[in-house]
Design a protein around this motif. Structure first.
Motif, short mmCIF file in Angstrom:
data_model
loop_
_atom_site.label_atom_id
_atom_site.label_comp_id
_atom_site.label_asym_id
_atom_site.label_seq_id
_atom_site.Cartn_x
_atom_site.Cartn_y
_atom_site.Cartn_z
N MET A 32 0.97 -1.15 0.02
CA MET A 32 0.03 -0.03 -0.03
C MET A 32 0.85 1.29 0.08
O MET A 32 1.74 1.46 0.81
CB MET A 32 -0.80 0.08 1.18
N SER A 33 0.59 2.11 -1.04
CA SER A 33 1.32 3.43 -0.94
C SER A 33 0.76 4.68 -0.43
O SER A 33 1.25 5.68 -0.73
CB SER A 33 1.64 3.67 -2.58
N LEU A 34 -0.01 4.38 0.65
CA LEU A 34 -0.67 5.35 1.23
C LEU A 34 -0.83 5.28 2.51
O LEU A 34 -1.31 4.22 3.10
CB LEU A 34 -2.27 5.71 0.72
N THR A 35 -0.52 6.47 3.58
CA THR A 35 -0.94 6.24 5.01
C THR A 35 -1.63 7.49 5.50
O THR A 35 -1.07 8.66 4.90
CB THR A 35 0.53 6.12 5.63
N ALA A 36 -2.69 7.30 6.20
CA ALA A 36 -3.63 8.30 6.68
C ALA A 36 -3.98 8.23 8.16
O ALA A 36 -4.12 7.14 8.45
CB ALA A 36 -4.78 8.52 5.81
N SER A 37 -3.66 9.47 8.81
CA SER A 37 -3.96 9.20 10.39
C SER A 37 -4.41 10.51 10.96
O SER A 37 -4.12 11.53 10.62
CB SER A 37 -2.78 8.82 11.06
N LEU A 38 -5.57 10.38 11.93
CA LEU A 38 -6.00 11.55 12.57
C LEU A 38 -5.09 11.84 13.60
O LEU A 38 -4.46 11.15 14.35
CB LEU A 38 -7.41 11.35 12.93
N ASP A 39 -5.01 13.38 13.86
CA ASP A 39 -4.33 13.61 15.01
C ASP A 39 -4.92 13.18 16.41
O ASP A 39 -4.03 13.14 17.25
CB ASP A 39 -3.89 15.31 14.89
N ALA A 40 -6.20 13.17 16.35
CA ALA A 40 -7.04 12.64 17.42
C ALA A 40 -8.21 11.89 16.99
O ALA A 40 -8.78 12.29 15.87
CB ALA A 40 -7.59 14.07 18.40
N THR A 41 -8.46 10.81 17.60
CA THR A 41 -9.59 9.99 17.33
C THR A 41 -10.83 10.54 17.77
O THR A 41 -11.89 10.10 17.46
CB THR A 41 -9.34 8.52 17.54
N SER A 42 -10.85 11.51 18.81
CA SER A 42 -12.14 11.97 19.24
C SER A 42 -12.00 13.58 19.42
O SER A 42 -10.90 14.18 19.92
CB SER A 42 -12.02 11.29 20.58
N VAL A 43 -13.14 14.01 19.14
CA VAL A 43 -13.38 15.79 19.03
C VAL A 43 -14.37 16.00 19.69
O VAL A 43 -15.48 15.28 19.44
CB VAL A 43 -12.74 16.11 17.71
N THR A 44 -14.38 17.17 20.22
CA THR A 44 -15.64 17.79 20.69
C THR A 44 -15.82 19.14 19.89
O THR A 44 -15.23 19.98 19.55
CB THR A 44 -15.56 18.10 22.19
N ALA A 45 -17.53 18.94 19.31
CA ALA A 45 -17.71 20.42 18.69
C ALA A 45 -18.65 21.16 19.37
O ALA A 45 -19.95 20.45 19.74
CB ALA A 45 -18.26 19.69 17.35
N ALA A 46 -18.77 22.25 19.30
CA ALA A 46 -20.04 23.05 19.89
C ALA A 46 -20.84 23.52 18.78
O ALA A 46 -20.30 24.13 17.61
CB ALA A 46 -19.15 24.19 20.58
N PRO A 47 -22.24 23.62 19.00
CA PRO A 47 -23.18 24.01 17.91
C PRO A 47 -22.67 25.45 17.52
O PRO A 47 -22.71 26.18 18.63
CB PRO A 47 -24.52 23.55 18.50
N GLY A 48 -22.87 25.82 16.18
CA GLY A 48 -22.87 26.94 15.79
C GLY A 48 -21.03 27.36 15.70
O GLY A 48 -20.73 28.74 15.31
N GLU A 49 -20.25 26.60 16.17
CA GLU A 49 -18.75 26.91 16.04
C GLU A 49 -18.37 25.90 15.01
O GLU A 49 -18.67 24.96 14.76
CB GLU A 49 -18.19 27.04 17.38
N VAL A 50 -16.91 26.27 14.68
CA VAL A 50 -16.33 25.55 13.74
C VAL A 50 -15.02 25.03 14.52
O VAL A 50 -14.35 25.44 15.20
CB VAL A 50 -15.75 26.31 12.55
N THR A 51 -14.97 23.73 14.26
CA THR A 51 -13.88 22.81 15.07
C THR A 51 -12.94 22.18 13.99
O THR A 51 -13.60 21.40 12.96
CB THR A 51 -14.53 21.63 16.04
N ALA A 52 -11.45 22.17 14.00
CA ALA A 52 -10.75 21.55 12.99
C ALA A 52 -10.12 20.45 13.49
O ALA A 52 -9.54 20.41 14.65
CB ALA A 52 -9.75 22.52 12.41
N LEU A 53 -9.89 19.46 12.75
CA LEU A 53 -9.22 18.04 13.19
C LEU A 53 -8.16 17.70 12.06
O LEU A 53 -8.70 17.56 10.82
CB LEU A 53 -10.27 17.00 13.59
N PRO A 54 -7.14 18.02 12.57
CA PRO A 54 -5.88 17.66 11.13
C PRO A 54 -5.78 16.08 10.92
O PRO A 54 -6.21 15.21 11.63
CB PRO A 54 -4.44 17.95 11.89
N LEU A 55 -5.75 15.89 9.59
CA LEU A 55 -5.51 14.78 8.84
C LEU A 55 -4.11 14.51 8.10
O LEU A 55 -3.91 15.35 7.36
CB LEU A 55 -6.63 14.15 8.01
N GLN A 56 -3.04 13.52 8.81
CA GLN A 56 -1.93 13.63 8.08
C GLN A 56 -1.65 12.45 6.98
O GLN A 56 -2.47 11.27 7.19
CB GLN A 56 -0.90 13.03 9.21
N ILE A 57 -1.31 12.83 5.64
CA ILE A 57 -1.34 12.03 4.45
C ILE A 57 0.09 11.82 4.17
O ILE A 57 0.86 12.67 4.07
CB ILE A 57 -2.06 12.72 3.33
#
Length: 455
Positions: free
Chosen positions: A1-26
């Motif tokens: 496999m020539s591709l590796t992808a992983s999230l910086d955190a597998t769990s995140v909290t989001a507040a309604p009406g706000e923007v939450t960013a979760l990084p993804l490494q490729i």
């Protein structure tokens, strides 16, 4: 496999009406330049996106994209935890697609609005309102209802003390405002008041302030303003009618009564009394000993010479005589009624029903007819008496109930019939009932059945 992808955190909290960013490494571990596309899967896909949407990497290079979580601040996204996945798809090697997974927890929030329906009311005894409370948050909420009258002259009561409302729903709390005292007469009085809906705080949040709504109730007098004028007008009208009676009508009635008492009328009344009592009985048929006409010993008898009893005609002995009474007097009429119901279909030609057939030796005197069209059919109805004598011809669409009374009775001879004929053109449709298949009309008639006197 020539591709590796992983999230910086597998769990995140989001507040309604706000923007939450979760990084993804490729990481491109292949030997060629590759272009990657991203797709969010799961319940949060409607309000999530990957930025940038496309990423190109040389062999051995790595890059970062961000999962942007934007849960709306409304009841469409319930509070709680949900899973998601990000599908990373290489353009050249579709088989190398990977899907890193994670969990997002949407925080709860509480938001309620309230509206008073109607805003103002009026009445002599009380006013009725409804407080509509909307839950625009993402968790169920319990709202406590309260009221505060503007003055001490009124009291506000709710039918229930609190409401439990699911997200995105509305509930109604009924309230009534009653004045402290009844007002029989006078100018209407306005009572202001204020109602509140206080939601309980969600877990981890502070209690939001209560929602306040203002309203008013106008107390009207029990006796309307026009009542005194109406009473005065009625009293004046009664006095005018009494004065008219004493001034015009009463003298005319007395004068007519005096003119009716003539010597001829007195002599006719005395002769009638003597003809009704040839044996010494009174005008009512009672004997000298006081025995009434209903007694079995004296009804229709008189005392002959020598004290022998013999039969004597007495009209008061047996009441109105009918056919076959043998008295020789003209037969009195017998009240008679009959009814008939006729049904007819559309296009089938007229249909006739017989209400009454006059027996032999009698004559029927028709005085009253009542025709009923309960279905509201359309067509014609014809009532005939004594062969082809047409008494009535009506359009069914012009009436539901119609009655007719004849001052001069219609004579129906022996052997003749009273019939009703219907020609249906359109079947009616009663309100709140199944549609009938045929027209239906009923007739009720009344009159007097008299025995023909022998010549």
């Amino acid at each position: 496999m020539s591709l590796t992808a992983s999230l910086d955190a597998t769990s995140v909290t989001a507040a309604p009406g706000e923007v939450t960013a979760l990084p993804l490494q490729i990481l491109n571990s292949g030997r060629t330049v590759e272009e990657y596309h991203f797709e969010v899967v799961g319940a949060c896909a409607a309000w999530s996106a990957v930025e940038p949407a496309v990423l190109s990497l040389y062999p051995g290079d790595s890059g970062t994209v961000s999962l942007m979580l934007r849960p709306p601040r409304d009841a469409t996204v319930p509070a709680g935890e949900t899973t998601f996945g990000i599908r990373v798809m290489p353009r050249g090697e579709a088989a190398d697609t990977v899907v890193p997974e994670g969990r997002v927890t949407v925080l709860p929030f509480t938001e309620t609005t309230a509206e008073l329906v109607p805003r103002s009311s009026n009445g002599s005894r009380s006013g009725r309102h409804q407080l509509a409370v909307d839950n625009r948050g993402n968790v169920p909420v319990t709202v406590r209802l309260g009221a505060r009258p503007g003055t001490e002259q009124a009291r506000v009561d709710f039918d229930v003390p609190e409401l439990r409302i699911e997200p995105g729903e509305a509930r109604f709390g009924k309230l009534r405002i009653r004045p402290a005292r009844r007002m029989w007469r006078g100018t209407p009085v306005t009572h202001p008041f204020q109602v509140s809906a206080a939601p309980q705080a969600a877990e981890g949040e502070e209690a939001p302030p209560p929602v306040l709504v203002d309203g008013s109730y106008q107390q009207d007098p029990i006796l309307p303003r026009w009542l005194p004028r109406a009473l005065i007008t009625a009293a004046v009208l009664v006095l005018a009618l009494v004065g008219l009676w004493y001034a015009l009508l009463r003298p005319a009635v007395k004068s007519a009564a005096r003119e009716a008492v003539t010597p001829e009328a007195v002599r006719s009344a005395a002769a009638a009394d003597r003809s009704q009592a040839p044996d010494g009985t009174g005008p009512d048929g009672s004997g000298p000993d006081g025995t009434g006409p209903g007694g079995s010993d004296s009804a229709g008898t008189g005392t002959g010479p020598g004290g022998a009893s013999g039969p004597t005609p007495s009209p008061g002995a047996s009441g109105a005589s009918g056919p076959g009474s043998g008295t020789g007097a003209p037969a009195a009429g017998t009240p008679t009624s009959a009814q008939v119901r006729v049904q007819d279909g559309v296009g089938g030609g007229p249909n006739t029903g017989t209400a009454l057939e006059v027996p032999a030796g009698h004559t029927f005197q028709l005085t009253d007819i009542v025709v009923q069209n309960p279905q509201g059919d359309a067509g014609t109805v014809t009532v005939t008496a004594g062969g082809n004598t047409r008494v009535l011809s009506l359009g069914l669409e012009n009436f539901r109930d119609s009655d007719y009374h004849f001052v001069t009775p219609i004579q129906v001879p022996a052997g003749s019939k009273v019939t009703m004929t219907i020609d249906c053109r359109r079947v009616g449709r009663p309100v709140g009932a199944p549609a009938p298949a045929r027209c239906s009309t009923s007739m009720f008639l009344g009159g007097t059945m008299r025995a023909d006197t022998a010549g």
